[in-house]
Design an enzyme around this catalytic site. Structure first.
Site, PDB file in Angstrom:
ATOM      1  N   LYS A  22      53.456  34.075  41.485  1.00  0.00           N
ATOM      2  CA  LYS A  22      52.278  33.567  42.212  1.00  0.00           C
ATOM      3  C   LYS A  22      52.097  32.074  41.942  1.00  0.00           C
ATOM      4  O   LYS A  22      51.920  31.278  42.867  1.00  0.00           O
ATOM      5  CB  LYS A  22      51.042  34.323  41.759  1.00  0.00           C
ATOM      6  CG  LYS A  22      49.710  33.662  42.135  1.00  0.00           C
ATOM      7  CD  LYS A  22      48.503  34.459  41.683  1.00  0.00           C
ATOM      8  CE  LYS A  22      48.042  34.145  40.301  1.00  0.00           C
ATOM      9  NZ  LYS A  22      47.197  32.953  40.157  1.00  0.00           N
ATOM     10  N   ASN A  23      52.173  31.679  40.682  1.00  0.00           N
ATOM     11  CA  ASN A  23      51.842  30.296  40.318  1.00  0.00           C
ATOM     12  C   ASN A  23      52.964  29.307  40.602  1.00  0.00           C
ATOM     13  O   ASN A  23      52.804  28.106  40.375  1.00  0.00           O
ATOM     14  CB  ASN A  23      51.399  30.227  38.854  1.00  0.00           C
ATOM     15  CG  ASN A  23      50.040  30.864  38.660  1.00  0.00           C
ATOM     16  OD1 ASN A  23      49.355  31.181  39.642  1.00  0.00           O
ATOM     17  ND2 ASN A  23      49.652  31.082  37.423  1.00  0.00           N
ATOM     18  N   CYS A 116      35.051  28.635  37.241  1.00  0.00           N
ATOM     19  CA  CYS A 116      35.366  30.045  37.508  1.00  0.00           C
ATOM     20  C   CYS A 116      34.989  30.803  36.239  1.00  0.00           C
ATOM     21  O   CYS A 116      34.490  30.232  35.269  1.00  0.00           O
ATOM     22  CB  CYS A 116      36.836  30.227  37.864  1.00  0.00           C
ATOM     23  SG  CYS A 116      37.928  30.072  36.452  1.00  0.00           S
ATOM     24  N   ARG A 121      36.975  24.220  34.406  1.00  0.00           N
ATOM     25  CA  ARG A 121      38.177  23.903  35.207  1.00  0.00           C
ATOM     26  C   ARG A 121      38.064  22.545  35.900  1.00  0.00           C
ATOM     27  O   ARG A 121      38.149  22.432  37.125  1.00  0.00           O
ATOM     28  CB  ARG A 121      38.454  25.003  36.223  1.00  0.00           C
ATOM     29  CG  ARG A 121      38.449  26.417  35.686  1.00  0.00           C
ATOM     30  CD  ARG A 121      39.573  26.746  34.739  1.00  0.00           C
ATOM     31  NE  ARG A 121      40.869  26.750  35.352  1.00  0.00           N
ATOM     32  CZ  ARG A 121      41.399  27.778  36.001  1.00  0.00           C
ATOM     33  NH1 ARG A 121      40.689  28.866  36.164  1.00  0.00           N
ATOM     34  NH2 ARG A 121      42.599  27.700  36.521  1.00  0.00           N
ATOM     35  N   ASP A 311      47.774  33.006  29.812  1.00  0.00           N
ATOM     36  CA  ASP A 311      47.710  34.082  30.812  1.00  0.00           C
ATOM     37  C   ASP A 311      48.197  35.416  30.251  1.00  0.00           C
ATOM     38  O   ASP A 311      48.098  36.430  30.942  1.00  0.00           O
ATOM     39  CB  ASP A 311      48.531  33.715  32.052  1.00  0.00           C
ATOM     40  CG  ASP A 311      47.894  32.590  32.830  1.00  0.00           C
ATOM     41  OD1 ASP A 311      48.556  32.023  33.719  1.00  0.00           O
ATOM     42  OD2 ASP A 311      46.740  32.238  32.527  1.00  0.00           O
ATOM     43  N   ARG A 403      44.562  39.668  43.234  1.00  0.00           N
ATOM     44  CA  ARG A 403      44.926  38.251  43.415  1.00  0.00           C
ATOM     45  C   ARG A 403      46.298  37.972  42.842  1.00  0.00           C
ATOM     46  O   ARG A 403      46.996  37.075  43.302  1.00  0.00           O
ATOM     47  CB  ARG A 403      43.906  37.357  42.707  1.00  0.00           C
ATOM     48  CG  ARG A 403      42.514  37.410  43.277  1.00  0.00           C
ATOM     49  CD  ARG A 403      41.660  36.336  42.677  1.00  0.00           C
ATOM     50  NE  ARG A 403      42.334  35.040  42.772  1.00  0.00           N
ATOM     51  CZ  ARG A 403      41.835  33.927  42.223  1.00  0.00           C
ATOM     52  NH1 ARG A 403      40.708  33.973  41.544  1.00  0.00           N
ATOM     53  NH2 ARG A 403      42.466  32.786  42.347  1.00  0.00           N
TER      54      ARG A 403
END
Ligand code: EPZ
Length: 427
Positions: A22-23, A116, A121, A311, A403
């Site tokens: 994803k990233n 968030c 952030r 993460d 997500r």
């Protein structure tokens, strides 16, 4: 809102194939704005964040067809360089259109992403770098309004030293530099594999990027309009891989082959899991995880790559909740990334929070409970915790999970987990 119900207490066995990262896909989708041609991305995961980015590119004026695992971005140069709050608030990574838009079109109006669940952030490093390239930056009513030199001209190459390694900050400025006049030098860059992957794509497009994946990156920009479209297959998702590795280690007898993972991108996690007594071997492009004996308590401190990934902190903390002894988990990247802990306490875990540190005392078992997902990786950690209990756990608000994890109930079910999605469950 959907929920996921899981009943564990038995080891996972079998093999699971890892999806594209994803990233890596998110910045690469934004990089398509640097060229007017039609680009193709392959091995793209079917995730909400991909759909959100596609919607943003369409809003900007580019045609996008999502046909997982492919995404086709159509040719076009009639772009309105404005990213609205309604889209950016859904996904902070939308800020990654800022660099490409101001570099290609001379101006950009992008909503500030806002904070968030895991932290404030800020994007000060992104903006500082663009100013060094000659941009004027104004903040108006929650939007960043960036304009190239002399009222929208071409960016200038610059020497930029980040105050701290920032993944999307490095990526935004790499993309801006790819169309700046001259050779830029970025220092104290993020070294994540996803940054290195973006460098590969920018080189395919015709920029000259040296050092992506290290802390110093040199980029020789091309004239606006001269970068080529690309066809690229995305690297595998190391965080998804690490998540399944922790899931495999939760119960004695676990034996899972994580297929398509790049072990060199997960060295810190592999070392810590081995120290905890988990048997990890590599078989070609796959990682085999076996759990036979007890889990030993191991301390971790999150850090920019190649350190222990933030993460993976929540997932590893859950593994430590079943370890023999006390482990200390220190989170140094985000200021509020222990929101999984209160939910884990309801499942019988023994964790004491002290500022940016969690002291975990291992317990013999976890209990099923209804728990609430709060952010992407916390959601995954609650599913993993449910795998350790022979009672049923219901994880609510799994839109967070959707997500970043493609077909998680199918993939875990394929490993023998008793797991199902409850559509429209109570919030
Ligand atoms: C990226 O976020 C990832 N997202 C995050 O993954 C990941 O947790 C994070 O990097 C750290 O590895 C994507 O790549 C889309 P940072 P990013 O800028 O770029 C501070 C997930 O679960 N900072 O590297 O937003 C910041 O507050 C997500 O997939 C500034 O102070 O993270 C943080 O403390 C969650 N000023 C630290 O740097 C800035 O201008 C690292 O943040 C930018 C960042």
């Amino acid at each position: 809102m959907d929920a996921i119900r899981v009943r564990g207490g038995k080891p996972l066995k079998g093999s699971v194939r890892i999806s594209g990262a994803k990233n890596a896909a998110l910045p690469i989708l934004c990089a398509t704005l640097l060229s007017d041609g039609a680009s193709r991305l392959r091995n793209v995961p079917a995730l909400r964040d991909i759909d959100t980015t596609a919607a943003l590119l369409r809003f900007l004026g580019r045609g996008v067809r999502v046909d997982a695992p492919e995404v086709h971005v159509e040719a076009g140069c009639d772009v309105r360089p404005e990213a609205p709050y309604e889209l950016v608030k859904q996904m902070r990574a939308s800020v990654l259109v800022l660099g490409p838009l101001v570099a290609r079109f001379g101006r950009a109006k992008v909503s500030l992403p806002g904070g968030c669940a895991i932290g404030a952030r800020p994007i000060d490093q992104h903006l500082k770098g663009l100013e060094a390239m000659g941009c004027s930056i104004k903040l108006e009513r929650g939007y960043v309004i960036a304009e190239g030199p002399a009222g929208g001209g071409r960016l200038r190459a610059a020497e930029i030293c980040f105050d701290l390694p920032t993944v999307t900050g490095t990526e935004n400025l790499m993309m801006a530099a790819a169309l700046a006049k001259g050779r830029s030098t970025l220092v104290n860059c993020a070294r994540e594999p996803e940054v290195e992957e973006l460098g590969r794509v920018l080189n395919k497009m015709g920029a000259t990027v040296d050092g992506a994946g290290t802390d110093v990156i040199h980029i020789l920009g091309r004239d606006p309009g001269d970068l080529e479209p690309f066809d690229h297959a995305i690297i595998p998702d190391r965080i998804e891989a690490g998540t399944y590795m922790c899931a495999a280690a939760m119960m004695p007898g676990g034996d899972v082959l994580v297929e398509g993972a790049e072990v060199q991108d997960l060295e810190a996690l592999v070392m810590k899991m081995r120290a905890a007594g988990v048997e990890i071997t590599t078989e070609g492009q796959s990682i085999r995880v076996r759990r036979s004996g007890p889990i030993r308590a191991v301390n971790i401190t999150t850090a920019p790559h190649p350190g222990f990934p933030t993460d993976m902190q929540a997932q590893f903390l859950v593994l430590m909740s079943m370890a023999q002894g006390e482990s200390v988990i220190t989170e140094t990247i985000f200021e509020n990334r222990f929101m999984h802990v209160p939910e884990l306490l309801r499942m019988g875990a023994n964790v004491a929070l002290r500022g940016n540190t969690a002291v975990v005392e291992g317990v013999d078992r976890l209990y099923g409970a209804s728990v609430m997902a709060t952010d992407l990786r916390a959601s995954a950690s609650l599913i993993i915790a449910g795998l350790a209990s022979d009672e049923e756990t219901e994880v609510r608000r799994v839109y967070h999970l959707d997500r970043g994890y493609e077909r998680i109930e199918e993939k875990l079910g394929g490993l023998g987990a008793t797991i199902a999605r409850v559509v429209g469950a109570e919030a």
